[in-house]
Scaffold this active site. Sequence first.
Site, PDB file in Angstrom:
ATOM      1  N   ASP A  45       0.821  -1.216   0.000  1.00 46.03           N
ATOM      2  CA  ASP A  45       0.000   0.000   0.000  1.00 46.03           C
ATOM      3  C   ASP A  45       0.860   1.274   0.000  1.00 46.03           C
ATOM      4  O   ASP A  45       0.648   2.170   0.846  1.00 46.03           O
ATOM      5  CB  ASP A  45      -0.919   0.033   1.235  1.00 46.03           C
ATOM      6  N   GLU A  83     -11.265   0.187  -3.252  1.00 49.51           N
ATOM      7  CA  GLU A  83     -10.415   0.709  -2.166  1.00 49.51           C
ATOM      8  C   GLU A  83      -9.204   1.393  -2.791  1.00 49.51           C
ATOM      9  O   GLU A  83      -9.134   1.557  -4.015  1.00 49.51           O
ATOM     10  CB  GLU A  83      -9.985  -0.415  -1.219  1.00 49.51           C
TER      11      GLU A  83
HETATM   12  O1  FUB Z   1      -3.159  -3.569   3.582  1.00 48.63           O
HETATM   13  C1  FUB Z   1      -4.463  -3.801   4.066  1.00 48.63           C
HETATM   14  C2  FUB Z   1      -5.472  -3.487   3.021  1.00 48.63           C
HETATM   15  O2  FUB Z   1      -5.235  -4.271   1.864  1.00 48.63           O
HETATM   16  C3  FUB Z   1      -5.431  -2.073   2.490  1.00 48.63           C
HETATM   17  O3  FUB Z   1      -5.983  -1.134   3.366  1.00 48.63           O
HETATM   18  C4  FUB Z   1      -6.149  -2.258   1.219  1.00 48.63           C
HETATM   19  O4  FUB Z   1      -6.067  -1.186   0.335  1.00 48.63           O
HETATM   20  C5  FUB Z   1      -5.516  -3.524   0.696  1.00 48.63           C
HETATM   21  O5  FUB Z   1      -4.308  -3.262   0.032  1.00 48.63           O
END
Ligand code: FUB
Length: 323
Positions: free
Chosen positions: A13, A224
């Site tokens: 991320d 996301e």
């Molecule tokens: O790293 C945890 C979660 O996985 C992140 O918040 C999302 O975007 C995904 O990458």
Amino acid sequence: MPKPLVTHLYTADPSAHVFDGKIYIYPSHDRENDHVFNDKGDQYDMVDYHVLSLSEVGGEVTDHGVAISAKDVPWVDKQMWAPDCARGKDGRYYLYFPARARDGIFRIGVAVADRPEGPFKPEPEAMKGSFSIDPATFVDDDGTAYCYFGGLWGGQLQCYNSDGTEYNHDAPEEPSGKGVKALGPRVARLRDDMLEFDEGVRELVITLHGEAVQADDHEKRFFEAAWMHKHAGKYYFSYSTGDTHLLAYAIGDSPYGPFEYAGTILEPVLGWTTHHSIVEDFKGKTYLFYHDCELSKGVDHLRSVKMREIKYDEDGKIIKQKP
Ligand code: FUB
């Protein structure tokens, strides 16, 4: 093929920014654990953040060590997910991070440092009115700072109304059905002191040929990993499509959108998640920061951050990358 920027720990991320001529990366810090994999993402059980930096592309990458730990944040129970950082008008650095509070609900916290690499001192409470995951900050040319956020399924975005009211534990993972609009990512302008939202949370609209993207269009709907950058005076909102594993983007004329869907930036990488950031200008070139699971040989929650140059075509479209 690009190599992981670091191999002594798993990182994911990546939110990257240029501060004083150096690239600083604010990643999640993945770790091994015994959790069963599920759609809520319980396997992503992180407890701290490290900041990485580099002065030259291809040069040495510095791991500045632990910048902040869950145990130092009074409201956090677990799961420190994707963070980001912004420099405030006061010259200090503000780290935004999502985590589950003790009631099981994701909120967004902020922590402050005098230097981009930390250490970061957390505010005692989560930001008022914050919810869901994946905060990404964007400071516009006029100095106004915005926080974009949201994530479906385990990220709990589907549990809220547009403005963040109502928490419904029983909401289905996401809306679906003919004619049903996709849920949009959220944004709020940040207060001058960077510690709280300065307005009510707004839902953003991503359009396809001028109409809101449909909930069932999983190759285009927001899932996301919100990110905002500016290119040639336009606002580029990019994001992950989750279960179709694409990095997509949409273009608008305002930080609040609407954003017209413009295509895919990166095809699926090895691993379930895909999550990125874009630095528009480092020494005259544009870079995509992303992660994959090559180093862990495909273990979804053990990811590694990479970077590569990206280019635009003459229409301002980002030229699609293959992993
Ligand atoms: O790293 C945890 C979660 O996985 C992140 O918040 C999302 O975007 C995904 O990458």
